[in-house]
Design an enzyme around this catalytic site. Structure first.
Site, PDB file in Angstrom:
ATOM      1  N   ARG A 158     -28.950  -2.270   5.171  1.00 36.44           N
ATOM      2  CA  ARG A 158     -28.830  -2.365   3.528  1.00 36.44           C
ATOM      3  C   ARG A 158     -27.979  -1.342   2.755  1.00 36.44           C
ATOM      4  O   ARG A 158     -27.267  -1.398   2.198  1.00 36.44           O
ATOM      5  CB  ARG A 158     -30.102  -2.423   2.758  1.00 36.44           C
ATOM      6  CG  ARG A 158     -30.065  -2.462   1.216  1.00 36.44           C
ATOM      7  CD  ARG A 158     -30.117  -4.121   1.042  1.00 36.44           C
ATOM      8  NE  ARG A 158     -30.495  -4.005  -0.679  1.00 36.44           N
ATOM      9  CZ  ARG A 158     -29.524  -4.709  -1.316  1.00 36.44           C
ATOM     10  NH1 ARG A 158     -28.285  -5.176  -0.556  1.00 36.44           N
ATOM     11  NH2 ARG A 158     -29.582  -4.630  -2.596  1.00 36.44           N
ATOM     12  N   SER A 194     -14.753   7.185  -7.767  1.00 37.77           N
ATOM     13  CA  SER A 194     -15.895   7.007  -7.475  1.00 37.77           C
ATOM     14  C   SER A 194     -16.803   8.230  -7.131  1.00 37.77           C
ATOM     15  O   SER A 194     -16.395   9.303  -6.237  1.00 37.77           O
ATOM     16  CB  SER A 194     -16.380   6.325  -6.271  1.00 37.77           C
ATOM     17  OG  SER A 194     -17.605   6.168  -5.735  1.00 37.77           O
TER      18      SER A 194
END
Length: 191
Positions: free
Chosen positions: A114, A139
């Protein structure tokens, strides 16, 4: 709901000057001299989009970013701060109001598979915004594989976000300077 962050304490902050007296006085008290950063030919406007999840951790990135970007000659008044539950980078980029967008957040998930999916998805989404709008998007989003609601993890990630804030400010300012130079060369017919 979008909420623009207010920083009233900034109005009372003393103005930092790049005069020789400032640099000399910092050397005489044992601090290193303030580095000289190039100035922009045109005003820059940056959107700093901060996730509202784990605010007390992510705010370290915003604080460090604002200090560093100001040292690089982009005034805090030229930085619009947004706190949102998710990414609004594309919406802000489409306004054409900003020369750059910075996204900061801490995305906590479960498990290694995940984690890889989330990290990859975040980076691809921000890159897509940049490619579609031609507005640089940076980012400072962290997607740790493991995050525990403990004092040790909170302290570690606060320090890490402070470092990321400086790094993303440096990358943002350097990219904007490069783009400004390139656009000037294109306008002059050099490139």
């Amino acid at each position: 709901m979008n909420q623009m962050l207010q920083e009233p304490h900034l109005q009372d902050a003393p103005e930092v000057k790049d005069s020789p007296e400032v640099n000399e006085s910092s050397e005489t008290i044992g601090r290193p001299p303030v580095p000289a950063h190039p100035r922009f030919a045109k005003p820059q406007r940056v959107a700093f989009v901060q996730s509202s999840w784990h605010r007390e951790v992510v705010e370290e990135c915003r604080i460090a970013f604002l200090d560093e970007i100001e040292a690089r000659h982009i005034a805090r008044a030229q930085i619009d701060l947004f706190e949102v539950p998710g990414s609004h980078a594309q919406l802000l980029a489409k306004t054409r109001r900003y020369t750059a967008i910075v996204a900061a957040g801490l995305v906590v998930d479960g498990g290694i598979y995940r984690h890889e999916f989330v990290a990859d998805t975040v980076i691809k989404a921000l890159m897509d915004v940049q490619l579609r709008t031609e507005v640089p998007v940076f980012s400072a989003v962290l997607t740790p594989q493991q995050f525990h609601e403990s004092a040790a993890h909170f302290d570690f990630f606060r320090k890490h976000f402070a470092t990321k804030g400086v790094e993303v400010a440096e990358a943002c300012a350097n990219t904007l300077l490069s783009l400004e130079r390139l656009r000037g060369q294109v306008a002059a017919g050099i490139v």
